[in-house]
Design a protein around this motif. Sequence first.
Motif, PDB file in Angstrom:
ATOM      1  N   SER A   1      -3.890  28.075 -21.247  1.00 21.79           N
ATOM      2  CA  SER A   1      -2.847  27.169 -20.774  1.00 21.79           C
ATOM      3  C   SER A   1      -3.314  26.470 -19.507  1.00 21.79           C
ATOM      4  CB  SER A   1      -1.535  27.923 -20.525  1.00 21.79           C
ATOM      5  OG  SER A   1      -1.721  28.928 -19.558  1.00 21.79           O
ATOM      6  N   GLY A   2      -2.602  25.420 -19.163  1.00 22.48           N
ATOM      7  CA  GLY A   2      -2.929  24.639 -17.982  1.00 22.48           C
ATOM      8  C   GLY A   2      -3.418  23.260 -18.360  1.00 22.48           C
ATOM      9  N   VAL A   3      -3.235  22.334 -17.441  1.00 20.93           N
ATOM     10  CA  VAL A   3      -3.632  20.945 -17.651  1.00 20.93           C
ATOM     11  C   VAL A   3      -4.892  20.673 -16.839  1.00 20.93           C
ATOM     12  CG1 VAL A   3      -2.937  18.543 -17.268  1.00 20.93           C
ATOM     13  CG2 VAL A   3      -1.268  20.221 -18.088  1.00 20.93           C
ATOM     14  N   VAL A   4      -5.864  20.020 -17.455  1.00 20.25           N
ATOM     15  CA  VAL A   4      -7.077  19.605 -16.757  1.00 20.25           C
ATOM     16  C   VAL A   4      -6.882  18.142 -16.383  1.00 20.25           C
ATOM     17  CG1 VAL A   4      -9.571  19.303 -16.916  1.00 20.25           C
ATOM     18  CG2 VAL A   4      -8.476  21.246 -18.052  1.00 20.25           C
ATOM     19  N   SER A   5      -6.543  17.919 -15.127  1.00 23.57           N
ATOM     20  CA  SER A   5      -6.207  16.569 -14.682  1.00 23.57           C
ATOM     21  C   SER A   5      -7.379  15.902 -13.980  1.00 23.57           C
ATOM     22  CB  SER A   5      -4.982  16.604 -13.760  1.00 23.57           C
ATOM     23  OG  SER A   5      -5.237  17.449 -12.663  1.00 23.57           O
ATOM     24  N   LEU A   6      -7.305  14.602 -13.907  1.00 24.27           N
ATOM     25  CA  LEU A   6      -8.362  13.780 -13.339  1.00 24.27           C
ATOM     26  C   LEU A   6      -8.529  14.055 -11.855  1.00 24.27           C
ATOM     27  CD1 LEU A   6     -10.251  11.474 -14.338  1.00 24.27           C
ATOM     28  CD2 LEU A   6      -8.557   9.887 -13.454  1.00 24.27           C
TER      29      LEU A   6
ATOM     30  N   VAL B   1     -11.111  13.588 -18.782  1.00 28.67           N
ATOM     31  CA  VAL B   1     -10.418  14.881 -18.782  1.00 28.67           C
ATOM     32  C   VAL B   1      -9.509  14.986 -19.997  1.00 28.67           C
ATOM     33  CG1 VAL B   1     -10.597  15.242 -16.301  1.00 28.67           C
ATOM     34  CG2 VAL B   1      -8.607  14.056 -17.227  1.00 28.67           C
ATOM     35  N   ALA B   2      -9.375  16.210 -20.479  1.00 21.75           N
ATOM     36  CA  ALA B   2      -8.645  16.481 -21.720  1.00 21.75           C
ATOM     37  C   ALA B   2      -7.139  16.609 -21.510  1.00 21.75           C
ATOM     38  CB  ALA B   2      -9.185  17.743 -22.373  1.00 21.75           C
ATOM     39  N   GLU B   3      -6.686  16.561 -20.267  1.00 18.72           N
ATOM     40  CA  GLU B   3      -5.259  16.758 -19.971  1.00 18.72           C
ATOM     41  C   GLU B   3      -4.822  18.127 -20.529  1.00 18.72           C
ATOM     42  OE1 GLU B   3      -3.288  14.822 -18.060  1.00 18.72           O
ATOM     43  OE2 GLU B   3      -4.872  13.390 -17.672  1.00 18.72           O
ATOM     44  N   ALA B   4      -3.830  18.189 -21.408  1.00 17.69           N
ATOM     45  CA  ALA B   4      -3.314  19.467 -21.907  1.00 17.69           C
ATOM     46  C   ALA B   4      -3.978  19.927 -23.201  1.00 17.69           C
ATOM     47  CB  ALA B   4      -1.797  19.365 -22.120  1.00 17.69           C
ATOM     48  N   LEU B   5      -4.985  19.206 -23.675  1.00 19.18           N
ATOM     49  CA  LEU B   5      -5.616  19.575 -24.946  1.00 19.18           C
ATOM     50  C   LEU B   5      -6.694  20.635 -24.745  1.00 19.18           C
ATOM     51  CD1 LEU B   5      -6.062  16.098 -26.678  1.00 19.18           C
ATOM     52  CD2 LEU B   5      -4.191  17.751 -26.936  1.00 19.18           C
ATOM     53  N   ASN B   6      -6.664  21.660 -25.602  1.00 14.31           N
ATOM     54  CA  ASN B   6      -7.717  22.668 -25.570  1.00 14.31           C
ATOM     55  C   ASN B   6      -9.010  22.038 -26.098  1.00 14.31           C
ATOM     56  OD1 ASN B   6      -7.758  22.821 -28.435  1.00 14.31           O
ATOM     57  ND2 ASN B   6      -6.310  24.517 -28.460  1.00 14.31           N
ATOM     58  N   PRO B   7     -10.135  22.718 -25.972  1.00  9.63           N
ATOM     59  CA  PRO B   7     -11.404  22.111 -26.384  1.00  9.63           C
ATOM     60  C   PRO B   7     -11.434  21.649 -27.848  1.00  9.63           C
ATOM     61  CG  PRO B   7     -11.820  24.042 -25.054  1.00  9.63           C
ATOM     62  CD  PRO B   7     -10.349  24.011 -25.322  1.00  9.63           C
ATOM     63  N   GLN B   8     -10.854  22.420 -28.752  1.00 12.36           N
ATOM     64  CA  GLN B   8     -10.865  22.057 -30.167  1.00 12.36           C
ATOM     65  C   GLN B   8     -10.075  20.773 -30.413  1.00 12.36           C
ATOM     66  OE1 GLN B   8     -10.704  25.116 -28.583  1.00 12.36           O
ATOM     67  NE2 GLN B   8      -9.627  26.377 -30.053  1.00 12.36           N
ATOM     68  N   LYS B   9      -8.920  20.662 -29.798  1.00 11.35           N
ATOM     69  CA  LYS B   9      -8.094  19.460 -29.953  1.00 11.35           C
ATOM     70  C   LYS B   9      -8.739  18.270 -29.249  1.00 11.35           C
ATOM     71  CE  LYS B   9      -3.806  22.034 -30.457  1.00 11.35           C
ATOM     72  NZ  LYS B   9      -2.512  22.359 -29.863  1.00 11.35           N
ATOM     73  N   ALA B  10      -9.342  18.526 -28.082  1.00 18.34           N
ATOM     74  CA  ALA B  10     -10.030  17.460 -27.358  1.00 18.34           C
ATOM     75  C   ALA B  10     -11.189  16.924 -28.196  1.00 18.34           C
ATOM     76  CB  ALA B  10     -10.532  17.974 -26.007  1.00 18.34           C
TER      77      ALA B  10
END
Length: 166
Positions: free
Chosen positions: A117-122, A133-142
């Motif tokens: 969980s968590g958001v990867v923000s710019l 940055v993928a924002e809220a997407l996990n690696p598979q969804k990104a």
Amino acid sequence: MTKTHATTVDTFKALEQGCIGSIVGSDVHFFYKDITYLHTTETIFDITSVQQLPKVSIIYAHQGDESFLYDAVIQSGAKGIVIATTGGYTLSKEAAIGARNALNNDIVVVRSSRLSSGVVSLTHMDTHHGYIVAEALNPQKARMLLMLALTKTNDKEDIQQFFCTY
């Protein structure tokens, strides 16, 4: 939604947003009426005429990771890399070298997190280095979104906007 268990029937969960609804008896009750991100037929992505999606690899960051992983992806002809970082904001020295080499070879680099969980923000780091940055997407969804995005453009600003929209 994320699949959280390999075998249970109640595996799909919205980790960051909480429950999206419940089933009581035979009635379905949704807690949210609106979905903020565009999806399915509401997107600009039409792959009906696409024979093959662009190659995108995921590299999972780990203690002692080395840049040769990035070199292998570069040599494979991939168009994108999703880095599943150990937290969200850090890359090891070797991973940073590998990511820079990928960028120098016109490979799009997306920073995601391998955490659940968590958001990867710019951040300034992303802007400075040219990461998306993928924002809220996990690696598979990104990875999936990046493959779709690369059918439309190689422009980093446009691709980042896709990650903010979908």
